[in-house]
Design an enzyme around this catalytic site. Structure first.
Site, PDB file in Angstrom:
ATOM      1  N   GLY A   8     -71.134 -12.971  46.317  1.00  0.00           N
ATOM      2  CA  GLY A   8     -71.146 -13.805  47.513  1.00  0.00           C
ATOM      3  C   GLY A   8     -69.737 -14.078  47.993  1.00  0.00           C
ATOM      4  O   GLY A   8     -69.378 -15.204  48.340  1.00  0.00           O
ATOM      5  N   GLY A  12     -67.506 -18.876  52.572  1.00  0.00           N
ATOM      6  CA  GLY A  12     -67.651 -20.128  51.850  1.00  0.00           C
ATOM      7  C   GLY A  12     -66.887 -20.200  50.548  1.00  0.00           C
ATOM      8  O   GLY A  12     -65.711 -19.826  50.458  1.00  0.00           O
ATOM      9  N   GLY A  14     -67.252 -18.491  47.800  1.00  0.00           N
ATOM     10  CA  GLY A  14     -66.867 -17.188  47.279  1.00  0.00           C
ATOM     11  C   GLY A  14     -65.580 -16.684  47.903  1.00  0.00           C
ATOM     12  O   GLY A  14     -64.694 -16.172  47.215  1.00  0.00           O
ATOM     13  N   SER A 135     -74.818 -26.625  41.745  1.00  0.00           N
ATOM     14  CA  SER A 135     -74.807 -27.604  42.830  1.00  0.00           C
ATOM     15  C   SER A 135     -75.081 -28.978  42.249  1.00  0.00           C
ATOM     16  O   SER A 135     -75.704 -29.099  41.184  1.00  0.00           O
ATOM     17  CB  SER A 135     -75.887 -27.256  43.859  1.00  0.00           C
ATOM     18  N   TYR A 145     -84.963 -25.028  44.760  1.00  0.00           N
ATOM     19  CA  TYR A 145     -83.506 -24.914  44.839  1.00  0.00           C
ATOM     20  C   TYR A 145     -82.849 -25.734  43.741  1.00  0.00           C
ATOM     21  O   TYR A 145     -82.043 -25.220  42.951  1.00  0.00           O
ATOM     22  CB  TYR A 145     -83.003 -25.352  46.213  1.00  0.00           C
TER      23      TYR A 145
END
Length: 250
Positions: A8, A12, A14, A135, A145
């Site tokens: 990724g 962002g 990454g 997260s 999620y």
């Protein structure tokens, strides 16, 4: 020259890892689905930092894509950043099962398989590190999620414990709301999120690298989110889930 593979990697967190590691003198392997965007990111990093940059287009929601990255990791890297991920808008009960399974493939199976592909070489050399991006949602209850991110935290801590006594480190990174493309791509309404809760991707990466150097197994960047996670562990999980649903994901 040390090397790092980042999934990724074109946007962002990454992309922020790519900039930071290139500035630190790492050669890079960038993994993402969009080959054109990968090429543009790689060229920008080469010109700005003068480091070697490989591109590896791969869709981590497929076995073929995972296999390509596993093969590259088996060749050896010093740092793996498992950052690829995405979210769904609205209630998880409204998401097709196929979408939920794709999320688990990227958030859980990919993290497990890529970590396991990188670790043998790191253990043989007795050096290296893996950062698995989770997260703050991992500490609250909000559908698949948060459940997938909770797995990332637990898995990372378990692997880190297994590596006690070696110089190989594994850390889960748990950022809060970060100004990236994440929410836009997931068509999430972020208008209700207070401005003071937003973090920059570069700040998140800076704290992550500091915590990795300190040997932390879980990194929660920024004092604000350390407080939120701490309070969240003290209040009933049902109430914490209600708060999480009001704020949204991430």
């Amino acid at each position: 020259m040390p090397s790092a593979l980042i999934t990724g990697a074109t946007a962002g967190i990454g992309a922020a890892f790519a900039r930071r590691l290139a500035a630190d003198g790492f050669s890079l392997v960038l993994v993402a689905r969009d080959e054109d965007r990968l090429g543009a990111s790689a060229e920008s990093l080469r010109l700005r930092y003068g480091v070697g940059v490989e591109v590896l287009p791969a869709d981590l929601s497929t076995d073929e894509g995972l296999g390509k990255v596993e093969k590259r990791l088996a060749e050896g890297v010093d740092l793996l950043v498992n950052n690829a991920g995405f979210g769904h808008p609205g209630s998880f009960l409204d998401v097709p099962v196929a979408g939920e399974l794709r999320m688990l493939k990227v958030h859980c199976e990919a993290v497990l398989r890529l970590t396991m592909a990188a670790l043998p070489g790191m253990r043989e050399r007795d050096r290296g590190a893996v950062i698995n991006v989770a997260s703050v949602a991992a500490f609250f209850t909000r559908g698949s999620y948060s459940a997938s991110k909770a797995w990332v935290v637990s898995y990372s801590e378990s692997v880190a414990a297994e590596l006690t006594g070696t110089r190989v480190r594994v850390m889960a990174l748990c950022p809060g709301f970060v100004r990236t493309e994440f929410h836009e791509r997931a068509s999430m309404d972020t208008s209700g999120i207070p401005a003071f809760l937003w973090l920059s991707a570069d700040d998140v990466v800076r704290e992550a690298m500091r915590d990795l150097a300190r040997g932390r197994r879980v990194s929660v960047p920024d004092l604000r989110y350390k407080v939120i996670v701490g309070v969240g562990r003290l209040i009933p999980r049902g109430l914490a889930g209600q708060v999480s649903r009001r704020l949204g994901r991430e």
